[in-house]
Design an enzyme around this catalytic site. Sequence first.
Site, PDB file in Angstrom:
ATOM      1  N   CYS A 185     -24.829 -24.779 -11.579  1.00 30.31           N
ATOM      2  CA  CYS A 185     -25.856 -23.886 -12.116  1.00 30.31           C
ATOM      3  C   CYS A 185     -25.518 -23.572 -13.568  1.00 30.31           C
ATOM      4  O   CYS A 185     -24.356 -23.296 -13.879  1.00 30.31           O
ATOM      5  CB  CYS A 185     -25.898 -22.602 -11.283  1.00 30.31           C
ATOM      6  SG  CYS A 185     -27.143 -21.430 -11.847  1.00 30.31           S
TER       7      CYS A 185
ATOM      8  N   GLU B 294     -33.749 -23.294  -7.402  1.00 33.49           N
ATOM      9  CA  GLU B 294     -34.497 -22.535  -8.415  1.00 33.49           C
ATOM     10  C   GLU B 294     -35.278 -21.398  -7.773  1.00 33.49           C
ATOM     11  O   GLU B 294     -35.382 -20.306  -8.338  1.00 33.49           O
ATOM     12  CB  GLU B 294     -35.441 -23.460  -9.204  1.00 33.49           C
ATOM     13  CG  GLU B 294     -34.775 -24.644  -9.901  1.00 33.49           C
ATOM     14  CD  GLU B 294     -33.587 -24.268 -10.770  1.00 33.49           C
ATOM     15  OE1 GLU B 294     -33.527 -23.115 -11.249  1.00 33.49           O
ATOM     16  OE2 GLU B 294     -32.703 -25.118 -10.967  1.00 33.49           O
TER      17      GLU B 294
HETATM   18 ZN    ZN Z   1     -29.158 -22.132 -11.046  1.00 36.46          ZN
END
Ligand code: ZN
Length: 178
Positions: free
Chosen positions: A101, A144
Amino acid sequence: MAELLQIAQLGNPILRQQAQLVDNVRDENLQQLIDALIATAQASNGVGIAAPQVSESYKFFIVASRPNPRYPKAPEMEPTAMINPRIIAHSTEVVKGWEGCLSLPGIRGLVPRYQAIEVEYTSRDGQLHQQELTDFVARIFQHEYDHLEGMVFLDRVESTHDLITEQEYQQRIVQNLG
Ligand code: ZN
């Protein structure tokens, strides 16, 4: 060339907030933000990015799978803005895969996700789409989508033993297992 945006890092409270629905897809600021998010994800070798990650607490994200140094085996697709997304249905099959991420640099986690999902979202031209996503792209969507709910992938790993550094990931997973 769209401007690059600063990415909020874990610890920033915006990543733990529930994002708000987008009410006007044709808003000029929203359209510019979509361009800037796409450019920011590509410049960072990301395959997706959610609006809260650039401190905009609204329900949309970019899915932009393509092979890059962080995800060498990612399938190629056009960067797609998915606005007010929903998961309508999902497979019973859950698969574990490695995720990273942009808001948690340097760490990877083995995260269980549905293998297939049926989703609905509005595209940047205002059209409503229903689509089935599978495998890696389904994984990006679920990752997401979690950002819009104030979650990060760390919340999904089953064990802290499923967390490794980016450096170990590159050496052990990418190079050894192909
Ligand atoms: Zn992320």
